[in-house]
Design a protein around this motif. Structure first.
Motif, short mmCIF file in Angstrom:
data_model
loop_
_atom_site.label_atom_id
_atom_site.label_comp_id
_atom_site.label_asym_id
_atom_site.label_seq_id
_atom_site.Cartn_x
_atom_site.Cartn_y
_atom_site.Cartn_z
N ALA A 201 0.86 -1.18 0.00
CA ALA A 201 0.00 0.00 0.00
C ALA A 201 0.90 1.23 0.00
N SER A 202 0.48 2.24 -0.72
CA SER A 202 1.17 3.52 -0.70
C SER A 202 0.23 4.54 -0.11
N MET A 203 0.78 5.37 0.75
CA MET A 203 -0.05 6.33 1.46
C MET A 203 0.53 7.73 1.26
N LEU A 204 -0.29 8.65 0.80
CA LEU A 204 0.12 10.04 0.66
C LEU A 204 -0.19 10.74 1.97
N LEU A 205 0.83 11.33 2.56
CA LEU A 205 0.65 12.04 3.81
C LEU A 205 0.41 13.51 3.52
N ASN B 233 5.45 3.87 1.69
CA ASN B 233 5.07 2.55 1.20
C ASN B 233 5.05 1.57 2.37
N VAL B 234 4.02 0.76 2.42
CA VAL B 234 3.88 -0.27 3.45
C VAL B 234 3.76 -1.61 2.73
N ALA B 235 4.55 -2.59 3.15
CA ALA B 235 4.50 -3.92 2.55
C ALA B 235 4.54 -4.97 3.65
N PHE B 236 3.79 -6.05 3.43
CA PHE B 236 3.76 -7.15 4.40
C PHE B 236 3.78 -8.46 3.62
N ARG B 237 4.63 -9.39 4.05
CA ARG B 237 4.76 -10.69 3.38
C ARG B 237 4.14 -11.78 4.25
N HIS B 238 3.40 -12.69 3.57
CA HIS B 238 2.73 -13.77 4.27
C HIS B 238 2.45 -14.89 3.27
N PRO B 239 2.38 -16.15 3.74
CA PRO B 239 2.08 -17.25 2.82
C PRO B 239 0.67 -17.20 2.23
N ALA C 83 -2.17 -14.78 0.60
CA ALA C 83 -2.33 -13.45 0.00
C ALA C 83 -3.45 -12.65 0.67
N ALA C 84 -4.55 -13.32 1.01
CA ALA C 84 -5.69 -12.64 1.63
C ALA C 84 -5.32 -12.11 3.01
N ILE C 85 -4.57 -12.89 3.78
CA ILE C 85 -4.16 -12.45 5.11
C ILE C 85 -3.14 -11.32 5.00
N ALA C 86 -2.27 -11.38 4.00
CA ALA C 86 -1.30 -10.29 3.79
C ALA C 86 -2.04 -8.97 3.53
N ALA C 87 -3.06 -9.03 2.69
CA ALA C 87 -3.84 -7.82 2.38
C ALA C 87 -4.62 -7.36 3.62
N GLN C 88 -5.20 -8.29 4.34
CA GLN C 88 -5.96 -7.94 5.55
C GLN C 88 -5.03 -7.28 6.58
N VAL D 293 -2.24 -5.52 6.06
CA VAL D 293 -1.88 -4.16 5.64
C VAL D 293 -3.07 -3.23 5.84
N ASN D 294 -4.26 -3.66 5.45
CA ASN D 294 -5.45 -2.83 5.62
C ASN D 294 -5.74 -2.55 7.09
N THR D 295 -5.58 -3.55 7.94
CA THR D 295 -5.79 -3.36 9.38
C THR D 295 -4.76 -2.40 9.95
N LEU D 296 -3.50 -2.54 9.54
CA LEU D 296 -2.46 -1.63 10.01
C LEU D 296 -2.79 -0.18 9.64
N LEU D 297 -3.21 0.04 8.40
CA LEU D 297 -3.53 1.41 7.97
C LEU D 297 -4.75 1.96 8.70
N GLU D 298 -5.72 1.10 8.96
CA GLU D 298 -6.90 1.52 9.72
C GLU D 298 -6.50 1.92 11.15
#
Length: 181
Positions: free
Chosen positions: A20-24, A138-144, A146-151, A153-158
């Motif tokens: 995810a990319s975030m504009l501050l 830029n925020v990146a998270f690696r996980h086996p 894909a759905a959990i990786a996206a969840q 990152v979204n939770t972190l940004l929330e």
């Protein structure tokens, strides 16, 4: 060599990366304005300091703990915190611990809880960096999975948005809201 590559390809666990990319955008929350007197101009921080401050909030232990709590350590890392399999380094460490404790006045610190282990693992798989000469992070998270990786990152940004709102909210407005009720 071909056999080794084939063996690795078949046995390796896939790793998915969610980005995810975030504009501050910075407003008055970062400009110091004295309550009394206006003889001095407002003090403002430079862009790099502001972006680094936001990165520190994003990478904080508190937000990582919040992500693990919301998603669940067993969802993020199934089997974390369970006793190690026999004949592994973890099992050897557990069997040697009492012996090592007997040499010290106080026992060694206990093994981390499953949640703490998950937080540590989450922070190791998380990558946060600033795009040079910009207000983008830029925020990146690696996980086996894909759905959990996206969840994650979204939770972190929330959680970041919630934390930022909490940090920069005006305490006077909370007081006035309480008075109106």
């Amino acid at each position: 060599i071909v056999g080794a590559v084939t063996l690795y390809s078949v046995t390796a666990t896939p790793r998915y990366e969610s980005n995810a990319s975030m504009l501050l955008k910075f407003g008055r929350e970062y400009a110091y304005r004295p309550e009394i007197g206006t003889s001095q101009p407002p003090v403002e921080l430079n862009r790099e300091d502001l972006v680094n401050s936001e990165i520190q909030i994003l990478a904080s232990q508190e937000l990582a703990h919040g992500v693990v709590s919301r998603i669940g350590e067993q969802t993020l890392y199934p089997g974390i915190g369970e006793p190690p399999e026999p004949f592994t380094i973890g099992a050897l460490r557990q069997s040697v611990r009492p012996l090592l404790d007997s040499f010290h006045e106080q026992p060694a610190e206990p093994e981390d809880s499953a949640r703490q282990q998950a937080v540590i693992k989450f922070r190791n798989e998380l990558k946060i960096d600033a795009v040079p000469k910009s207000m983008v992070v830029n925020v990146a998270f690696r996980h086996p999975d894909a759905a959990i990786a996206a969840q994650a990152v979204n939770t972190l940004l929330e959680l970041f948005k919630e934390k930022r709102l909490e940090v920069f909210s005006d305490p006077k407005s909370q007081f006035l809201e309480a008075q109106l009720e």
